[in-house]
Design a protein around this motif. Structure first.
Motif, PDB file in Angstrom:
ATOM      1  N   ALA A  72      32.700  20.719   2.928  1.00  0.00           N
ATOM      2  CA  ALA A  72      33.957  20.369   3.853  1.00  0.00           C
ATOM      3  C   ALA A  72      33.790  21.091   5.156  1.00  0.00           C
ATOM      4  CB  ALA A  72      35.245  21.033   2.996  1.00  0.00           C
ATOM      5  N   THR A  73      33.244  22.350   5.153  1.00  0.00           N
ATOM      6  CA  THR A  73      33.112  23.073   6.369  1.00  0.00           C
ATOM      7  C   THR A  73      31.975  22.534   7.326  1.00  0.00           C
ATOM      8  OG1 THR A  73      31.812  24.709   5.169  1.00  0.00           O
ATOM      9  CG2 THR A  73      34.047  24.955   5.641  1.00  0.00           C
ATOM     10  N   SER A  74      30.871  21.835   6.531  1.00  0.00           N
ATOM     11  CA  SER A  74      29.800  21.322   7.301  1.00  0.00           C
ATOM     12  C   SER A  74      30.044  20.055   7.869  1.00  0.00           C
ATOM     13  CB  SER A  74      28.832  21.164   6.401  1.00  0.00           C
ATOM     14  OG  SER A  74      28.690  20.256   5.439  1.00  0.00           O
ATOM     15  N   ASP A  75      30.965  19.333   7.475  1.00  0.00           N
ATOM     16  CA  ASP A  75      31.397  18.041   8.039  1.00  0.00           C
ATOM     17  C   ASP A  75      32.323  17.934   9.317  1.00  0.00           C
ATOM     18  OD1 ASP A  75      30.096  16.849   5.935  1.00  0.00           O
ATOM     19  OD2 ASP A  75      31.845  16.348   4.726  1.00  0.00           O
ATOM     20  N   ILE A  76      32.886  19.119   9.454  1.00  0.00           N
ATOM     21  CA  ILE A  76      33.744  19.429  10.630  1.00  0.00           C
ATOM     22  C   ILE A  76      32.983  19.809  11.757  1.00  0.00           C
ATOM     23  CG2 ILE A  76      35.844  20.737  11.558  1.00  0.00           C
ATOM     24  CD1 ILE A  76      36.553  21.076   8.554  1.00  0.00           C
ATOM     25  N   PRO A  77      33.198  18.921  12.729  1.00  0.00           N
ATOM     26  CA  PRO A  77      32.375  19.259  14.018  1.00  0.00           C
ATOM     27  C   PRO A  77      33.099  20.668  14.632  1.00  0.00           C
ATOM     28  CG  PRO A  77      33.395  17.210  14.318  1.00  0.00           C
ATOM     29  CD  PRO A  77      33.932  17.796  13.005  1.00  0.00           C
ATOM     30  N   GLN A  78      31.774  21.330  15.406  1.00  0.00           N
ATOM     31  CA  GLN A  78      32.264  22.802  15.864  1.00  0.00           C
ATOM     32  C   GLN A  78      32.245  22.713  17.300  1.00  0.00           C
ATOM     33  OE1 GLN A  78      32.660  25.307  13.725  1.00  0.00           O
ATOM     34  NE2 GLN A  78      32.316  23.727  11.904  1.00  0.00           N
ATOM     35  N   THR A  79      32.057  21.762  17.746  1.00  0.00           N
ATOM     36  CA  THR A  79      32.009  21.619  19.440  1.00  0.00           C
ATOM     37  C   THR A  79      33.630  20.943  19.841  1.00  0.00           C
ATOM     38  OG1 THR A  79      30.981  19.677  19.808  1.00  0.00           O
ATOM     39  CG2 THR A  79      29.512  21.627  19.641  1.00  0.00           C
ATOM     40  N   HIS A  80      34.073  21.184  20.965  1.00  0.00           N
ATOM     41  CA  HIS A  80      35.231  20.636  21.284  1.00  0.00           C
ATOM     42  C   HIS A  80      34.951  19.177  21.723  1.00  0.00           C
ATOM     43  CE1 HIS A  80      39.070  20.350  23.792  1.00  0.00           C
ATOM     44  NE2 HIS A  80      38.479  19.583  24.199  1.00  0.00           N
ATOM     45  N   GLU A  81      33.958  18.700  22.266  1.00  0.00           N
ATOM     46  CA  GLU A  81      33.736  17.311  22.238  1.00  0.00           C
ATOM     47  C   GLU A  81      33.508  16.576  20.825  1.00  0.00           C
ATOM     48  OE1 GLU A  81      31.909  19.483  23.748  1.00  0.00           O
ATOM     49  OE2 GLU A  81      32.674  19.588  25.955  1.00  0.00           O
ATOM     50  N   GLY A  82      32.897  17.040  19.904  1.00  0.00           N
ATOM     51  CA  GLY A  82      32.579  16.647  18.711  1.00  0.00           C
ATOM     52  C   GLY A  82      34.061  16.773  17.825  1.00  0.00           C
ATOM     53  N   LEU A  83      34.794  17.498  18.035  1.00  0.00           N
ATOM     54  CA  LEU A  83      36.219  17.647  17.568  1.00  0.00           C
ATOM     55  C   LEU A  83      37.180  16.350  18.142  1.00  0.00           C
ATOM     56  CD1 LEU A  83      36.926  21.224  17.039  1.00  0.00           C
ATOM     57  CD2 LEU A  83      36.873  19.679  15.220  1.00  0.00           C
ATOM     58  N   VAL A  84      37.016  16.168  19.549  1.00  0.00           N
ATOM     59  CA  VAL A  84      37.965  15.285  19.945  1.00  0.00           C
ATOM     60  C   VAL A  84      37.261  13.890  19.331  1.00  0.00           C
ATOM     61  CG1 VAL A  84      38.426  13.715  22.026  1.00  0.00           C
ATOM     62  CG2 VAL A  84      38.411  16.509  22.172  1.00  0.00           C
ATOM     63  N   ALA A  85      35.843  13.623  19.433  1.00  0.00           N
ATOM     64  CA  ALA A  85      35.312  12.223  19.016  1.00  0.00           C
ATOM     65  C   ALA A  85      35.844  11.907  17.759  1.00  0.00           C
ATOM     66  CB  ALA A  85      33.830  12.096  19.040  1.00  0.00           C
ATOM     67  N   ALA A  86      35.609  13.094  16.616  1.00  0.00           N
ATOM     68  CA  ALA A  86      36.044  12.989  15.249  1.00  0.00           C
ATOM     69  C   ALA A  86      37.670  12.670  15.156  1.00  0.00           C
ATOM     70  CB  ALA A  86      35.779  14.195  14.279  1.00  0.00           C
ATOM     71  N   TRP A  87      38.488  13.512  15.849  1.00  0.00           N
ATOM     72  CA  TRP A  87      39.793  13.321  15.795  1.00  0.00           C
ATOM     73  C   TRP A  87      40.178  11.651  16.334  1.00  0.00           C
ATOM     74  CZ3 TRP A  87      43.797  15.120  19.996  1.00  0.00           C
ATOM     75  CH2 TRP A  87      45.160  15.050  19.566  1.00  0.00           C
ATOM     76  N   THR A  88      39.572  11.287  17.247  1.00  0.00           N
ATOM     77  CA  THR A  88      39.989  10.057  18.006  1.00  0.00           C
ATOM     78  C   THR A  88      39.674   9.087  16.643  1.00  0.00           C
ATOM     79  OG1 THR A  88      39.494  10.905  20.133  1.00  0.00           O
ATOM     80  CG2 THR A  88      39.445   8.419  19.794  1.00  0.00           C
ATOM     81  N   ALA A  89      38.388   9.195  16.112  1.00  0.00           N
ATOM     82  CA  ALA A  89      38.134   8.313  15.063  1.00  0.00           C
ATOM     83  C   ALA A  89      38.978   8.239  13.903  1.00  0.00           C
ATOM     84  CB  ALA A  89      36.764   8.697  14.535  1.00  0.00           C
ATOM     85  N   GLU A  90      39.555   9.587  13.525  1.00  0.00           N
ATOM     86  CA  GLU A  90      40.578   9.541  12.440  1.00  0.00           C
ATOM     87  C   GLU A  90      42.001   8.925  12.769  1.00  0.00           C
ATOM     88  OE1 GLU A  90      40.418  10.418   9.306  1.00  0.00           O
ATOM     89  OE2 GLU A  90      38.182  11.005   9.459  1.00  0.00           O
ATOM     90  N   LEU A  91      42.246   9.114  14.037  1.00  0.00           N
ATOM     91  CA  LEU A  91      43.428   8.537  14.504  1.00  0.00           C
ATOM     92  C   LEU A  91      43.481   6.977  14.680  1.00  0.00           C
ATOM     93  CD1 LEU A  91      44.432  10.917  17.288  1.00  0.00           C
ATOM     94  CD2 LEU A  91      45.810  10.645  15.357  1.00  0.00           C
ATOM     95  N   LYS A  92      42.214   6.338  15.142  1.00  0.00           N
ATOM     96  CA  LYS A  92      42.092   5.114  15.048  1.00  0.00           C
ATOM     97  C   LYS A  92      42.154   4.314  13.744  1.00  0.00           C
ATOM     98  CE  LYS A  92      39.016   2.101  17.671  1.00  0.00           C
ATOM     99  NZ  LYS A  92      37.765   1.977  18.148  1.00  0.00           N
ATOM    100  N   LYS A  93      41.533   5.099  12.669  1.00  0.00           N
ATOM    101  CA  LYS A  93      41.823   4.757  11.128  1.00  0.00           C
ATOM    102  C   LYS A  93      42.924   4.620  10.653  1.00  0.00           C
ATOM    103  CE  LYS A  93      37.757   6.770   9.238  1.00  0.00           C
ATOM    104  NZ  LYS A  93      37.264   8.106   8.044  1.00  0.00           N
ATOM    105  N   ALA A  94      43.842   5.438  11.396  1.00  0.00           N
ATOM    106  CA  ALA A  94      45.492   5.487  10.894  1.00  0.00           C
ATOM    107  C   ALA A  94      46.104   4.360  11.893  1.00  0.00           C
ATOM    108  CB  ALA A  94      45.998   6.813  11.093  1.00  0.00           C
ATOM    109  N   GLY A  95      45.662   3.929  12.901  1.00  0.00           N
ATOM    110  CA  GLY A  95      46.071   3.036  13.965  1.00  0.00           C
ATOM    111  C   GLY A  95      46.954   3.629  14.822  1.00  0.00           C
ATOM    112  N   LYS A  96      46.638   4.805  15.103  1.00  0.00           N
ATOM    113  CA  LYS A  96      47.255   5.755  16.062  1.00  0.00           C
ATOM    114  C   LYS A  96      46.569   6.008  17.545  1.00  0.00           C
ATOM    115  CE  LYS A  96      49.943   8.117  12.677  1.00  0.00           C
ATOM    116  NZ  LYS A  96      49.966   9.615  11.906  1.00  0.00           N
ATOM    117  N   THR A  97      47.089   6.692  18.396  1.00  0.00           N
ATOM    118  CA  THR A  97      46.318   6.976  19.799  1.00  0.00           C
ATOM    119  C   THR A  97      46.415   8.429  19.802  1.00  0.00           C
ATOM    120  OG1 THR A  97      48.058   6.501  20.985  1.00  0.00           O
ATOM    121  CG2 THR A  97      46.221   4.835  20.607  1.00  0.00           C
ATOM    122  N   LYS A  98      45.601   9.068  20.488  1.00  0.00           N
ATOM    123  CA  LYS A  98      46.171  10.449  21.043  1.00  0.00           C
ATOM    124  C   LYS A  98      47.414  10.693  21.800  1.00  0.00           C
ATOM    125  CE  LYS A  98      41.866  10.533  22.644  1.00  0.00           C
ATOM    126  NZ  LYS A  98      40.525  10.901  23.209  1.00  0.00           N
TER     127      LYS A  98
END
Length: 106
Positions: free
Chosen positions: A42-68
């Protein structure tokens, strides 16, 4: 056997035993083995950088049909990490979706 021979044989046996014990302990690796706990998936899959987190968060929001949300640029890295993890859990499949035939046992 005479007393001298008994002492000589006893001393020789003692030295032979001591030498064998020393040889065995010298041959054994005395360094303790270091064990390392495997890193949690679980901890290894979570990005550690700001840019990585933004990209991952955006992808998860896209799966849910949401935007930032508006003003997301003002969020700290920790806030984005929290929102990403929250969205990741919200997007996780329900038990009925994983195994529809599973019957709840009481």
């Amino acid at each position: 056997m005479t007393g001298k021979k008994v002492w000589a044989v006893g001393t020789a046996m003692f030295l032979l035993g001591a030498g064998a014990a020393f040889a065995v302990t010298a041959a054994v690796d005395g360094d303790p083995k270091v064990t390392v706990q495997p890193q949690s998936a679980a901890t290894s899959d979570i990005p550690q950088t700001h840019e990585g987190l933004v990209a991952a968060w955006t992808a998860e929001l896209k799966k849910a049909g949401k935007t930032k949300p508006d003003g997301w640029e003002m969020l700290t890295t920790e806030e984005i990490r929290g929102r990403y993890i929250s969205q990741m859990y919200a997007n996780a499949p329900d038990a009925k979706d994983i195994d529809p035939g599973m019957v709840k046992r009481d």
